[in-house]
Design an enzyme around this catalytic site. Structure first.
Site, PDB file in Angstrom:
ATOM      1  N   SER A   1       0.844  -1.189   0.000  1.00 10.86           N
ATOM      2  CA  SER A   1       0.000   0.000   0.000  1.00 10.86           C
ATOM      3  C   SER A   1       0.885   1.247   0.000  1.00 10.86           C
ATOM      4  CB  SER A   1      -0.947  -0.062   1.209  1.00 10.86           C
ATOM      5  OG  SER A   1      -1.996   0.854   1.043  1.00 10.86           O
TER       6      SER A   1
ATOM      7  N   HIS B   1      -7.018  -6.032   1.407  1.00  5.89           N
ATOM      8  CA  HIS B   1      -5.874  -5.194   1.066  1.00  5.89           C
ATOM      9  C   HIS B   1      -4.634  -5.715   1.811  1.00  5.89           C
ATOM     10  CE1 HIS B   1      -3.745  -1.771  -0.310  1.00  5.89           C
ATOM     11  NE2 HIS B   1      -3.850  -1.028   0.777  1.00  5.89           N
TER      12      HIS B   1
END
Ligand SMILES: *[C@@H]1O[C@H](CO)[C@@H](O)[C@H](O)[C@H]1NC(C)=O
Ligand SMILES: *[C@@H]1O[C@H](CO)[C@@H](O)[C@H](O)[C@H]1NC(C)=O
Ligand SMILES: *[C@@H]1O[C@H](CO)[C@@H](O)[C@H](O)[C@H]1NC(C)=O
Ligand SMILES: *[C@@H]1O[C@H](CO)[C@@H](O)[C@H](O)[C@H]1NC(C)=O
Ligand SMILES: *[C@@H]1O[C@H](CO)[C@@H](O)[C@H](O)[C@H]1NC(C)=O
Ligand SMILES: *[C@@H]1O[C@H](CO)[C@@H](O)[C@H](O)[C@H]1NC(C)=O
Ligand SMILES: *[C@@H]1O[C@H](CO)[C@@H](O)[C@H](O)[C@H]1NC(C)=O
Length: 411
Positions: A224, A358
């Site tokens: 990320s 995620h």
């Protein structure tokens, strides 16, 4: 003073000296480029012109002259490096006056002195339980969320301590700014890349019998926001052999232009306009261009291209619109053209898989990840020609919508 160029040139001096060692001991493919010589100078007052397509990597910004050879590319790479520092990421400082390391248990302490100031930060070193030293190692930007194969060490540092990234008020906060001043232009990601350079410096300055790390086989990863950081580190730091950004999205694997287009076409996705308000990953200068990314003389296919011909494996999550899956695939498919031009298309791969949280790593990507580790850390002949997603029709990305240039074969 141009720090970007200095860092780049000093790497080639280092590489020239180290080359025989690489050849003798490491299974690494050759990741050298010819030294940049007689490069066109990038003018301070470069005229920026609007280009709605992904800019041509194979043409100098300074002169518009085409790139024909690998030596030209070395110059162009240096120019792209400088462009990213100038317009997007801020200035990457050169090596400090002193960087020394000590190892205590599983803690590597990095002590840096520069202009009468000093900082110190810790890196958690985890060596493989078995296998024979020296070990290849993966540097984790704030942590590691991909499976690390047996026989590979990890070096994890707290990037937030180097440069904070809570929100837009984090600018200029962290060890990096203690050393260089709160007004240093470097964004948080540039500061982290600089810190990674210092981790490598101190490992270089210690005997291999002490560190047990093989410096010819270093990787970097992060997920990320820290995946964006891993890509920037791989782009700027040429001593890293294998760069593995995970779900880095817009500002990492995505191209600004394609993400803007996705938003305009109705997908709620992160764009430059949003990102410069959200956090300090980019320089203050970048905010001047965030609402008009078409004038940037680059896009992130060229950031990934700075890694070439070293290895890059980009892991994406196609199930999260905010990351910009179409932008990510299109941008990185385009980045692969730089590796193609250098004759090493298989040194760069992209795998996009959805239906996962995620930063979770799905089992379906394991064979692709293994292929990269096994080729670039262990010298095996694996298939790393991977540019694929689980979505239909390349997620709607069409080359001709975005690319109006040809790929040369650089001699
Ligand atoms: C940029 O600066 C150079 C050197 O000062 C000058 O010759 C040139 O005309 C300038 N170009 C533009 C577009 O302002
Ligand atoms: C560092 O400190 C010394 C001694 O106080 C001083 O002479 C020197 O100018 C300082 N250097 C910098 C870069 O501030
Ligand atoms: C680094 O770790 C040591 C313990 O190994 C600790 O004493 C020291 O305070 C740590 N330094 C920083 C800057 O966190
Ligand atoms: C390391 O040792 C463990 C336990 O003996 C074993 O299960 C594992 O397969 C070994 N790994 C390698 C890479 O040899
Ligand atoms: C940083 O920039 C601000 C605004 O320009 C200025 O007021 C301040 O003095 C600068 N700080 C340093 C340490 O240079
Ligand atoms: C390499 O892997 C890719 C992706 O799985 C596949 O499309 C390609 O056919 C493979 N190439 C070879 C030579 O096996
Ligand atoms: C653009 O939006 C339309 C309407 O939502 C959609 O059908 C199409 O797939 C989108 N195009 C791309 C390339 O994403």
């Amino acid at each position: 003073m141009n720090f970007g160029i200095m860092t780049f040139k000093s790497y080639f001096v280092g590489l020239a000296l180290a080359l025989p060692l690489f050849a003798a001991s490491a299974p690494n493919p050759d990741f050298s480029l010819p030294a940049p010589r007689f490069c066109p100078e990038l003018p301070q007052n470069l005229t920026l012109t609007s280009d709605a397509k992904l800019p041509n990597p194979f043409k100098f910004a300074a002169s518009s002259a085409p790139i024909h050879t690998k030596a030209d590319w070395s110059c162009r790479r240096e120019e792209i490096n400088e462009l990213f520092q100038r317009y997007e990421l801020g200035t990457l400082p050169p090596k400090p006056e002193a960087a020394t390391g000590t190892i205590n248990g599983n803690t590597l302490t990095v002590d840096i002195i520069h202009a009468n100031k000093s900082i110190s930060f810790n890196v958690t070193m985890t060596l493989p339980k078995n296998g024979t030293a020296p070990f290849p190692a993966v540097i984790g930007v704030g942590g590691i969320s991909i499976p690390i194969p047996p026989g590979v060490a990890t070096l994890v540092f707290n990037n937030n301590q180097i440069a904070l990234q809570n929100d837009a008020t984090s600018r200029g906060i962290g060890d990096f700014y203690t050393l260089f001043g709160a007004n240093a232009t470097a964004s948080s990601m540039t500061a982290w890349a600089w810190a990674i350079g210092r981790i490598i410096d101190v490992l270089e300055n210690m005997p291999e019998e002490t560190t047990k790390i093989d410096l010819s086989r270093l990787g970097v990863t992060g997920c990320s926001r820290n995946g964006k950081g891993a890509l920037v580190a791989g782009a700027f730091e040429s001593r890293i052999a294998l760069t593995i950004p995970q779900e880095s999205g817009s500002g990492g694997e995505g191209c600004w232009r394609i993400s803007d287009w996705m938003l305009a076409n109705g997908t709620v996705t992160q764009t430059a306009s949003e990102i410069v308000q959200e956090n300090v990953w980019f320089s203050e200068t970048f905010a001047l261009y965030a609402n008009d990314v078409d004038v940037l003389p680059f896009d992130h296919h060229m950031l990934a291209g700075l890694v070439a011909p070293r290895a890059l494996f980009v892991i994406d999550n196609t199930g999260i619109d905010w990351l910009g899956p179409e932008s990510n695939f299109g941008c990185m498919k385009t980045a692969n053209k730089i590796f193609q031009a250098l004759g090493v298309p298989d040194h760069m791969g992209f795998s996009g898989v959805g239906n996962l949280d995620h930063c979770a790593f799905p089992a379906s990507q394991q064979p692709d990840l293994d292929a990269f580790f096994n080729k670039f850390f262990f010298g095996q002949k694996t298939n790393t020609s991977i540019i694929e997603t689980d979505g239909p029709n390349d997620l709607g990305f069409v080359d001709s919508d975005w690319i109006d240039w040809e790929v040369p074969q650089l001699a």
